[in-house]
Design an enzyme around this catalytic site. Structure first.
Site, short mmCIF file in Angstrom:
data_model
loop_
_atom_site.label_atom_id
_atom_site.label_comp_id
_atom_site.label_asym_id
_atom_site.label_seq_id
_atom_site.Cartn_x
_atom_site.Cartn_y
_atom_site.Cartn_z
N ILE A 106 0.84 -1.20 0.00
CA ILE A 106 0.00 0.00 0.00
C ILE A 106 0.87 1.25 0.00
O ILE A 106 2.00 1.23 0.52
CB ILE A 106 -0.97 -0.02 1.21
CG1 ILE A 106 -1.98 1.14 1.14
CG2 ILE A 106 -0.22 -0.05 2.53
CD1 ILE A 106 -3.15 1.02 2.13
N CYS A 107 0.37 2.31 -0.61
CA CYS A 107 1.02 3.62 -0.61
C CYS A 107 2.37 3.55 -1.34
O CYS A 107 2.42 3.32 -2.53
CB CYS A 107 1.14 4.13 0.83
SG CYS A 107 1.61 5.84 1.01
N HIS A 108 3.47 3.72 -0.62
CA HIS A 108 4.81 3.64 -1.22
C HIS A 108 5.35 2.20 -1.23
O HIS A 108 6.45 1.97 -1.73
CB HIS A 108 5.78 4.54 -0.47
CG HIS A 108 5.60 6.01 -0.76
ND1 HIS A 108 4.56 6.74 -0.24
CD2 HIS A 108 6.30 6.86 -1.54
CE1 HIS A 108 4.63 7.99 -0.66
NE2 HIS A 108 5.68 8.09 -1.46
N SER A 155 -2.87 -0.89 -2.97
CA SER A 155 -3.77 0.22 -2.66
C SER A 155 -2.98 1.51 -2.59
O SER A 155 -1.75 1.49 -2.53
CB SER A 155 -4.52 -0.03 -1.35
OG SER A 155 -5.57 -0.96 -1.52
#
Length: 177
Positions: A106-108, A155
């Site tokens: 998720i994210c980075h 995500s």
């Protein structure tokens, strides 16, 4: 009949996005999943970037065997930038991917997958600011709350955590809620 406990690895370094670690971790542990925190060194105290939580790593990456886990979770924040410089972390995710193990980032978090060479021909999402990194690594970036491509679950941000967590639960076969 005794059920086999599922094991999930969280790849973590200092500076992770607090909720992206805390919420999936709690959802999985509350349902009897054995969660192992793998970092750059064993016994390291790892703090979230907002300072609301901290965890102690269970294993150093070079001690971990990807074949021991049903899933791998890579929270975002600043943690992935530290993890992607470690050859043992990269080898771990490469082995997990080769085995078809679920890898949720998720994210980075997808930065680790990009550095490990796992995005060629894959469709995924991530924090929008790293869309160019995803594309440069051969991936197709889409702006959706959760994307599943084979064994990869991705995500974008903390707002997407409910869908992200639900996809992990769907994949490993536990009921968190």
């Amino acid at each position: 009949m005794k059920m086999m406990v599922k094991k999930v690895a969280f790849l973590l370094a200092d500076g992770y996005e607090d909720s992206e670690m805390k919420n999936p971790y709690e959802a999985l542990t509350q349902n009897g999943t054995d969660v192992v925190i793998i970092s750059l060194e064993k016994g390291a105290l790892l703090n979230g970037k907002k300072g609301t939580i901290s965890y102690t790593s269970h294993l150093a990456a070079e001690e971990a065997n990807a074949g021991d886990y049903q899933a791998v979770v890579i929270p975002g924040g600043k943690s992935p930038a530290k993890l992607l410089e470690n050859e043992h972390i990269l080898a771990f995710v490469q082995k997990a991917d080769q085995a078809g193990t679920t890898i949720a980032a998720i994210c980075h978090g997808p930065q680790v997958l990009a550095k490990a060479g796992l995005l060629q021909g894959r469709t995924l999402t991530a924090y929008p600011g790293i869309a160019d990194e995803v594309k440069a690594a051969g991936g197709t970036f889409v702006d959706q709350e959760v994307v599943v491509d084979g064994n990869l679950i991705t995500s974008r941000t903390p707002e997407d955590e409910p869908a992200f967590i639900q996809e992990i639960i769907n994949r490993i076969g536990v009921a968190a809620y």
